[in-house]
Motif scaffolding. Structure first.
Motif, short mmCIF file in Angstrom:
data_model
loop_
_atom_site.label_atom_id
_atom_site.label_comp_id
_atom_site.label_asym_id
_atom_site.label_seq_id
_atom_site.Cartn_x
_atom_site.Cartn_y
_atom_site.Cartn_z
N PRO A 17 0.83 -1.20 0.00
CA PRO A 17 0.00 0.00 0.00
C PRO A 17 0.87 1.26 0.00
O PRO A 17 2.00 1.23 0.44
CB PRO A 17 -0.80 -0.10 1.31
CG PRO A 17 -0.66 -1.50 1.76
CD PRO A 17 0.61 -2.03 1.17
N VAL A 18 0.30 2.35 -0.51
CA VAL A 18 1.01 3.62 -0.50
C VAL A 18 0.99 4.15 0.92
O VAL A 18 -0.04 4.60 1.41
CB VAL A 18 0.34 4.64 -1.46
CG1 VAL A 18 1.06 5.96 -1.42
CG2 VAL A 18 0.31 4.09 -2.87
N GLN A 38 -6.55 6.27 -5.84
CA GLN A 38 -7.51 5.17 -5.96
C GLN A 38 -7.05 4.19 -7.03
O GLN A 38 -7.11 2.98 -6.85
CB GLN A 38 -8.90 5.71 -6.29
CG GLN A 38 -9.95 4.62 -6.40
CD GLN A 38 -11.32 5.16 -6.71
OE1 GLN A 38 -11.57 6.36 -6.66
NE2 GLN A 38 -12.23 4.26 -7.04
N TRP A 39 -6.57 4.70 -8.17
CA TRP A 39 -6.07 3.83 -9.24
C TRP A 39 -4.87 3.00 -8.75
O TRP A 39 -4.75 1.83 -9.08
CB TRP A 39 -5.68 4.64 -10.47
CG TRP A 39 -6.84 5.19 -11.25
CD1 TRP A 39 -8.15 4.81 -11.16
CD2 TRP A 39 -6.79 6.22 -12.22
NE1 TRP A 39 -8.91 5.56 -12.03
CE2 TRP A 39 -8.10 6.42 -12.70
CE3 TRP A 39 -5.76 6.99 -12.75
CZ2 TRP A 39 -8.40 7.36 -13.68
CZ3 TRP A 39 -6.06 7.93 -13.72
CH2 TRP A 39 -7.37 8.11 -14.19
N ILE A 40 -3.99 3.62 -7.96
CA ILE A 40 -2.83 2.90 -7.42
C ILE A 40 -3.30 1.73 -6.55
O ILE A 40 -2.80 0.61 -6.67
CB ILE A 40 -1.90 3.85 -6.64
CG1 ILE A 40 -1.20 4.82 -7.60
CG2 ILE A 40 -0.88 3.07 -5.83
CD1 ILE A 40 -0.47 5.96 -6.91
N GLU A 41 -4.26 2.00 -5.69
CA GLU A 41 -4.77 0.95 -4.80
C GLU A 41 -5.49 -0.14 -5.58
O GLU A 41 -5.31 -1.34 -5.31
CB GLU A 41 -5.69 1.56 -3.73
CG GLU A 41 -6.17 0.59 -2.68
CD GLU A 41 -5.06 0.01 -1.82
OE1 GLU A 41 -5.34 -0.98 -1.13
OE2 GLU A 41 -3.93 0.53 -1.81
N GLU A 42 -6.30 0.22 -6.56
CA GLU A 42 -7.01 -0.78 -7.36
C GLU A 42 -6.03 -1.64 -8.16
O GLU A 42 -6.24 -2.84 -8.33
CB GLU A 42 -8.01 -0.09 -8.30
CG GLU A 42 -9.21 0.46 -7.56
CD GLU A 42 -10.18 1.18 -8.48
OE1 GLU A 42 -10.05 1.08 -9.72
OE2 GLU A 42 -11.08 1.86 -7.95
N THR A 43 -4.96 -1.03 -8.62
CA THR A 43 -3.93 -1.79 -9.34
C THR A 43 -3.24 -2.76 -8.39
O THR A 43 -3.01 -3.92 -8.74
CB THR A 43 -2.89 -0.83 -9.96
OG1 THR A 43 -3.56 0.04 -10.88
CG2 THR A 43 -1.80 -1.58 -10.69
N ARG A 44 -2.92 -2.30 -7.20
CA ARG A 44 -2.28 -3.15 -6.20
C ARG A 44 -3.14 -4.37 -5.88
O ARG A 44 -2.64 -5.47 -5.70
CB ARG A 44 -2.01 -2.35 -4.92
CG ARG A 44 -1.21 -3.12 -3.86
CD ARG A 44 -1.12 -2.36 -2.57
NE ARG A 44 -2.37 -2.30 -1.84
CZ ARG A 44 -2.86 -3.29 -1.09
NH1 ARG A 44 -2.21 -4.40 -0.95
NH2 ARG A 44 -4.01 -3.15 -0.45
N LEU A 45 -4.45 -4.18 -5.85
CA LEU A 45 -5.37 -5.27 -5.55
C LEU A 45 -5.70 -6.14 -6.77
O LEU A 45 -6.46 -7.10 -6.66
CB LEU A 45 -6.66 -4.71 -4.95
CG LEU A 45 -6.50 -3.99 -3.61
CD1 LEU A 45 -7.80 -3.30 -3.20
CD2 LEU A 45 -6.03 -4.96 -2.53
N GLY A 46 -5.16 -5.77 -7.93
CA GLY A 46 -5.38 -6.55 -9.14
C GLY A 46 -6.70 -6.28 -9.83
O GLY A 46 -7.12 -7.03 -10.71
N HIS A 90 0.02 9.14 -21.52
CA HIS A 90 -0.45 7.83 -21.07
C HIS A 90 0.67 7.13 -20.31
O HIS A 90 1.84 7.25 -20.66
CB HIS A 90 -0.86 6.98 -22.27
CG HIS A 90 -1.95 7.59 -23.08
ND1 HIS A 90 -3.28 7.38 -22.79
CD2 HIS A 90 -1.91 8.43 -24.14
CE1 HIS A 90 -4.01 8.06 -23.65
NE2 HIS A 90 -3.21 8.71 -24.48
N ILE A 91 0.26 6.36 -19.29
CA ILE A 91 1.20 5.56 -18.52
C ILE A 91 0.51 4.28 -18.07
O ILE A 91 -0.69 4.31 -17.73
CB ILE A 91 1.77 6.34 -17.31
CG1 ILE A 91 2.88 5.55 -16.62
CG2 ILE A 91 0.67 6.72 -16.34
CD1 ILE A 91 3.72 6.36 -15.69
N PRO A 92 1.23 3.15 -18.11
CA PRO A 92 0.64 1.91 -17.57
C PRO A 92 0.31 2.09 -16.08
O PRO A 92 1.11 2.65 -15.33
CB PRO A 92 1.74 0.87 -17.76
CG PRO A 92 2.61 1.42 -18.85
CD PRO A 92 2.56 2.91 -18.68
N VAL A 93 -0.85 1.60 -15.67
CA VAL A 93 -1.26 1.78 -14.28
C VAL A 93 -0.29 1.12 -13.30
O VAL A 93 -0.16 1.58 -12.16
CB VAL A 93 -2.71 1.28 -14.01
CG1 VAL A 93 -3.71 2.14 -14.73
CG2 VAL A 93 -2.87 -0.18 -14.36
#
Length: 120
Positions: A17-18, A38-46, A90-93
């Motif tokens: 987590p951040v 939020q996007w960082i957290e959703e990415t972390r959770l897959g 653009h950047i990959p999440v």
């Protein structure tokens, strides 16, 4: 070969987590739009894959900073804004967390209200 190994390690910290000290978190959250967090957290959770379009305001547009952005997979869609130290692209999440930790980032926000492109 070192560059390839380095690229493979970029974003590997996304499994955590951040978090940081209270002061670091406050400074980080002031520089990062809540949607990016939020996007960082959703990415972390897959739950989120693909790319997002972001707006980056930089303290410096030195070749070193631009090289680090490129290494993270950032692709600018507005190269003329470089003189104003503002980039949109653009950047990959999977690389958002690493991007958000660059000290040269003054502010990081979604470029549009559009949802991220899923599954790229």
């Amino acid at each position: 070969m070192e560059e390839q190994a380095s690229r493979q390690n970029i974003g590997k910290e996304n499994d955590k987590p951040v978090r940081g000290t209270a002061e670091e978190e406050k400074n980080h959250s002031n520089r990062i739009h809540p949607q990016i967090l939020q996007w960082i957290e959703e990415t972390r959770l897959g739950r989120l894959t693909g790319e997002v379009e972001v707006e980056i305001r930089l303290s410096s547009t030195s070749p070193d900073v631009l090289a680090r952005l490129q290494q993270l997979g950032f692709r600018s869609v507005m190269p003329m804004a470089l003189q104003m130290r503002r980039l949109v692209g653009h950047i990959p999440v999977i690389h958002l967390r690493s991007l958000s930790r660059l000290v040269e980032i003054l502010y990081l926000a979604p470029a549009t209200a559009a949802n991220p492109t899923q599954g790229k």
